[in-house]
Design a protein around this motif. Structure first.
Motif, PDB file in Angstrom:
ATOM      1  N   ALA A  86      15.473   7.922 -51.944  1.00  0.00           N
ATOM      2  CA  ALA A  86      14.343   8.805 -51.664  1.00  0.00           C
ATOM      3  C   ALA A  86      14.411   9.996 -52.611  1.00  0.00           C
ATOM      4  O   ALA A  86      15.500  10.476 -52.956  1.00  0.00           O
ATOM      5  N   PHE A  94      15.762  16.142 -45.345  1.00  0.00           N
ATOM      6  CA  PHE A  94      16.845  15.210 -45.668  1.00  0.00           C
ATOM      7  C   PHE A  94      17.141  14.280 -44.493  1.00  0.00           C
ATOM      8  O   PHE A  94      17.315  13.069 -44.672  1.00  0.00           O
ATOM      9  N   LEU A 121      14.422  11.598 -44.188  1.00  0.00           N
ATOM     10  CA  LEU A 121      14.455  10.587 -45.244  1.00  0.00           C
ATOM     11  C   LEU A 121      15.634   9.638 -45.090  1.00  0.00           C
ATOM     12  O   LEU A 121      15.525   8.443 -45.408  1.00  0.00           O
ATOM     13  N   SER A 145      16.374   5.650 -45.819  1.00  0.00           N
ATOM     14  CA  SER A 145      16.903   5.552 -47.180  1.00  0.00           C
ATOM     15  C   SER A 145      18.423   5.642 -47.160  1.00  0.00           C
ATOM     16  O   SER A 145      19.015   6.223 -46.250  1.00  0.00           O
ATOM     17  N   VAL A 195      19.485  10.250 -51.135  1.00  0.00           N
ATOM     18  CA  VAL A 195      18.412  11.181 -51.482  1.00  0.00           C
ATOM     19  C   VAL A 195      18.782  11.869 -52.789  1.00  0.00           C
ATOM     20  O   VAL A 195      19.903  12.375 -52.940  1.00  0.00           O
ATOM     21  N   CYS A 253      17.464  15.007 -55.017  1.00  0.00           N
ATOM     22  CA  CYS A 253      16.620  16.202 -54.898  1.00  0.00           C
ATOM     23  C   CYS A 253      16.654  16.953 -56.224  1.00  0.00           C
ATOM     24  O   CYS A 253      17.706  17.462 -56.634  1.00  0.00           O
ATOM     25  N   ILE A 261      23.456  12.707 -50.316  1.00  0.00           N
ATOM     26  CA  ILE A 261      22.405  13.563 -50.882  1.00  0.00           C
ATOM     27  C   ILE A 261      22.936  14.246 -52.127  1.00  0.00           C
ATOM     28  O   ILE A 261      24.005  14.851 -52.114  1.00  0.00           O
TER      29      ILE A 261
END
Length: 227
Positions: free
Chosen positions: A5, A74, A77, A81, A84, A86, A112
């Motif tokens: 994502a 987060f 998502l 997913s 992530v 970003c 993430i």
């Protein structure tokens, strides 16, 4: 291959069509006019921003998204997913990156990754959308982050200000400089490179400013640079 994502902030200036097509989640910054706060791109469009700016007695202020806003995005998502990515506004221009990093640590630091774009506007949007395309082509998160890191080291952003009014109102130049600059049609050429905003040149007339930007573009691309 896990599903990736993508998240960015509103300073990427993505259009609604781009957001929908790419499936990117945009976390808005807040723009404050007087006592009224607006979420950029949600409560306030670009056209509405300039309308308010023309009428406002004082310049607006901005604030980055909160840690909680990023954390909520987060968490949502990661329900669908595996990872992530970003990609956000330069850390030298805003605290947005720090807020996103703090949220990532709170939610799932192993899933993430928050990357400093070093830029704003299309300097974020271009590589971000390319990253989405790379993911759809089958590249993993490591490859996409590596590609972003290579690209940002080659990018330079150059733009022209058509008026000195807001530099004056923001205290960047004095009143006399603003008046004489306007009379002489002085157009500052600004650049963002390696995450920092700086003055490239000052030229007279908008046409000459555009010519100078095109000359810079030709010089840099001839040397293998990226705009």
């Amino acid at each position: 291959m896990g599903r990736i994502a993508f998240v960015t902030d509103s300073t990427a200036n993505l259009t609604a069509e781009q957001v929908t097509r790419a499936g990117v989640t945009v976390v808005p910054l807040t723009v404050v006019f007087g006592n009224q706060a607006y979420r950029e791109g949600i409560d306030l469009s670009t056209e509405e921003f300039y309308e308010l700016l023309a009428k406002a007695p004082a310049l607006p202020t901005t604030s980055q998204p909160s840690v909680g806003e990023f954390a909520d995005v987060f968490r949502g998502l990661l329900n669908d997913s595996d990872e992530v990515l970003c990609y956000v506004l330069s850390s030298r221009l805003s605290g947005t990156l720090r807020a996103a990093e703090a949220a990532a640590q709170m939610v799932a630091p192993d899933r993430i990754r928050v990357i400093d774009s070093w830029y704003a506007s299309f300097g974020i949007a271009g590589p971000l959308l390319d990253g989405v395309a790379l993911a759809r082509a089958g590249l993993d998160a490591d490859a996409i982050v590596g590609w972003w890191e290579r690209v940002r080291a080659q990018v330079r952003s150059v733009f022209v200000l058509d008026t000195l009014e807001y530099l004056h109102r923001g205290g960047r130049i004095g009143g006399a400089a603003a008046v004489f600059g306007s009379l002489l049609q002085i157009k500052p050429l600004l650049t963002v490179q390696d995450g920092q905003l700086g003055l490239l040149d000052k030229v007279r007339t908008h046409r000459r400013a555009v010519e100078r930007m095109l000359a810079e573009f030709a010089r840099d691309t001839g040397q293998g640079g990226t705009w």
